[in-house]
Design a protein around this motif. Structure first.
Motif, PDB file in Angstrom:
ATOM      1  N   ALA A 214       9.955  30.952  -0.470  1.00 35.65           N
ATOM      2  CA  ALA A 214       9.872  30.584   0.948  1.00 35.65           C
ATOM      3  C   ALA A 214       8.770  31.384   1.645  1.00 35.65           C
ATOM      4  O   ALA A 214       7.994  30.835   2.439  1.00 35.65           O
ATOM      5  CB  ALA A 214      11.216  30.828   1.631  1.00 35.65           C
ATOM      6  N   VAL A 215       8.689  32.685   1.345  1.00 37.27           N
ATOM      7  CA  VAL A 215       7.657  33.535   1.947  1.00 37.27           C
ATOM      8  C   VAL A 215       6.267  33.051   1.552  1.00 37.27           C
ATOM      9  O   VAL A 215       5.378  32.897   2.403  1.00 37.27           O
ATOM     10  CB  VAL A 215       7.858  35.008   1.528  1.00 37.27           C
ATOM     11  CG1 VAL A 215       6.617  35.837   1.869  1.00 37.27           C
ATOM     12  CG2 VAL A 215       9.090  35.596   2.213  1.00 37.27           C
ATOM     13  N   VAL A 216       6.065  32.808   0.254  1.00 34.81           N
ATOM     14  CA  VAL A 216       4.755  32.355  -0.226  1.00 34.81           C
ATOM     15  C   VAL A 216       4.397  31.012   0.404  1.00 34.81           C
ATOM     16  O   VAL A 216       3.256  30.798   0.846  1.00 34.81           O
ATOM     17  CB  VAL A 216       4.753  32.258  -1.765  1.00 34.81           C
ATOM     18  CG1 VAL A 216       3.464  31.612  -2.262  1.00 34.81           C
ATOM     19  CG2 VAL A 216       4.917  33.639  -2.397  1.00 34.81           C
ATOM     20  N   TYR A 217       5.357  30.101   0.453  1.00 30.57           N
ATOM     21  CA  TYR A 217       5.140  28.773   1.038  1.00 30.57           C
ATOM     22  C   TYR A 217       4.669  28.906   2.490  1.00 30.57           C
ATOM     23  O   TYR A 217       3.684  28.269   2.908  1.00 30.57           O
ATOM     24  CB  TYR A 217       6.453  27.988   0.981  1.00 30.57           C
ATOM     25  CG  TYR A 217       6.367  26.526   1.365  1.00 30.57           C
ATOM     26  CD1 TYR A 217       6.338  25.531   0.387  1.00 30.57           C
ATOM     27  CD2 TYR A 217       6.332  26.127   2.706  1.00 30.57           C
ATOM     28  CE1 TYR A 217       6.284  24.184   0.740  1.00 30.57           C
ATOM     29  CE2 TYR A 217       6.265  24.795   3.061  1.00 30.57           C
ATOM     30  CZ  TYR A 217       6.243  23.825   2.070  1.00 30.57           C
ATOM     31  OH  TYR A 217       6.178  22.502   2.419  1.00 30.57           O
ATOM     32  N   ALA A 218       5.357  29.741   3.258  1.00 30.93           N
ATOM     33  CA  ALA A 218       5.024  29.897   4.679  1.00 30.93           C
ATOM     34  C   ALA A 218       3.693  30.615   4.877  1.00 30.93           C
ATOM     35  O   ALA A 218       2.914  30.272   5.770  1.00 30.93           O
ATOM     36  CB  ALA A 218       6.147  30.654   5.390  1.00 30.93           C
ATOM     37  N   MET A 219       3.427  31.614   4.035  1.00 35.16           N
ATOM     38  CA  MET A 219       2.168  32.359   4.155  1.00 35.16           C
ATOM     39  C   MET A 219       0.968  31.476   3.842  1.00 35.16           C
ATOM     40  O   MET A 219      -0.076  31.563   4.488  1.00 35.16           O
ATOM     41  CB  MET A 219       2.198  33.573   3.231  1.00 35.16           C
ATOM     42  CG  MET A 219       3.099  34.703   3.714  1.00 35.16           C
ATOM     43  SD  MET A 219       3.330  35.991   2.478  1.00 35.16           S
ATOM     44  CE  MET A 219       1.645  36.471   2.180  1.00 35.16           C
TER      45      MET A 219
END
Length: 229
Positions: A211-216
């Protein structure tokens, strides 16, 4: 307190026996299976669906990191504790990407392992502590995230997440635990869990790291550098 089920994955039978015996003195944990290689581990997890998997990184056949990826893809709720080189930044980055909850040194004391199990069963990610306590590891992890954000396929698109969900996710990216997020935002631990479940569902990803990578990559959140780095 409810019993937490777990599976031990290690090539050395004496190690498995010793850990199983040590855990037998803690009624809140119950070992429901053991495996000696990666393929066995994947099959056993599919059959038994434990709460936790305690696993060595160096497994014959399927490597421990790949086993972790496979498990998290089909069983995102399972917490994975990996025995591996905690001072190797590149390996820590791979473990974070694989969805590992905690990485501990092979020579860890049982009392420290037990404390880590307690953290993971509460939904925390002790692996984040490695980034905060080791400058070498922190530099490697942050550089990896910077490269992800700088990829050519980064898209800035409308976020399906609410303002509060983005706030929670940004704190996740900063390495905060659920309890720390709850305290900082003045909400309950359960509300944090609800927000994270909603984030994973909206983004169609399996774990917090994805989720973090997707949003970043889409510019919705930024990496927050720890002080001194």
């Amino acid at each position: 307190m409810s019993v937490t089920t777990l599976i031990i994955v290690h090539t050395v039978s004496l190690f498995r026996d010793g850990l199983r015996y040590a855990l037998s003195s803690t009624p809140e944990y119950r070992v429901i299976g053991e495996a000696s290689n990666g393929q066995q581990a994947i099959q056993l997890v599919d059959q038994a669906d434990p709460d936790l998997v305690v696993m060595d990184i160096d497994l014959p056949g399927v490597h421990g990191l790949e086993v972790a990826r496979v498990i998290k893809r089909s069983h995102p709720h399972i917490g994975i504790i990996l025995f591996g080189p905690t001072n190797d930044g590149a390996t820590v980055v791979k473990a974070i990407r694989a969805g590992v909850s905690a990485m501990v040194p092979p020579n860890i004391e049982f009392v420290d392992l037990l404390a880590t199990l307690h953290q993971v069963r509460r939904g925390e990610y002790p692996i984040n502590d490695l980034v905060l306590t080791s400058p070498e590891v922190a530099a490697t992890v942050l550089e990896a995230f910077r490269q992800m954000v700088g990829d050519d396929d980064v898209q800035t698109v409308f976020s399906p997440l609410s303002a509060r969900e983005l706030e929670v996710l940004e704190l996740v990216a900063a390495g905060r635990t659920n309890r720390e997020i709850a305290a900082q935002l003045d909400i309950s631990n359960q509300t944090v869990k609800n927000h994270i479940s909603s984030i994973l569902r909206k983004l169609a990803v399996n774990d917090r790291t994805q989720a973090v990578v997707y949003a970043m990559r889409r510019g919705w959140i930024k990496v927050v550098l720890p002080d001194g780095l």
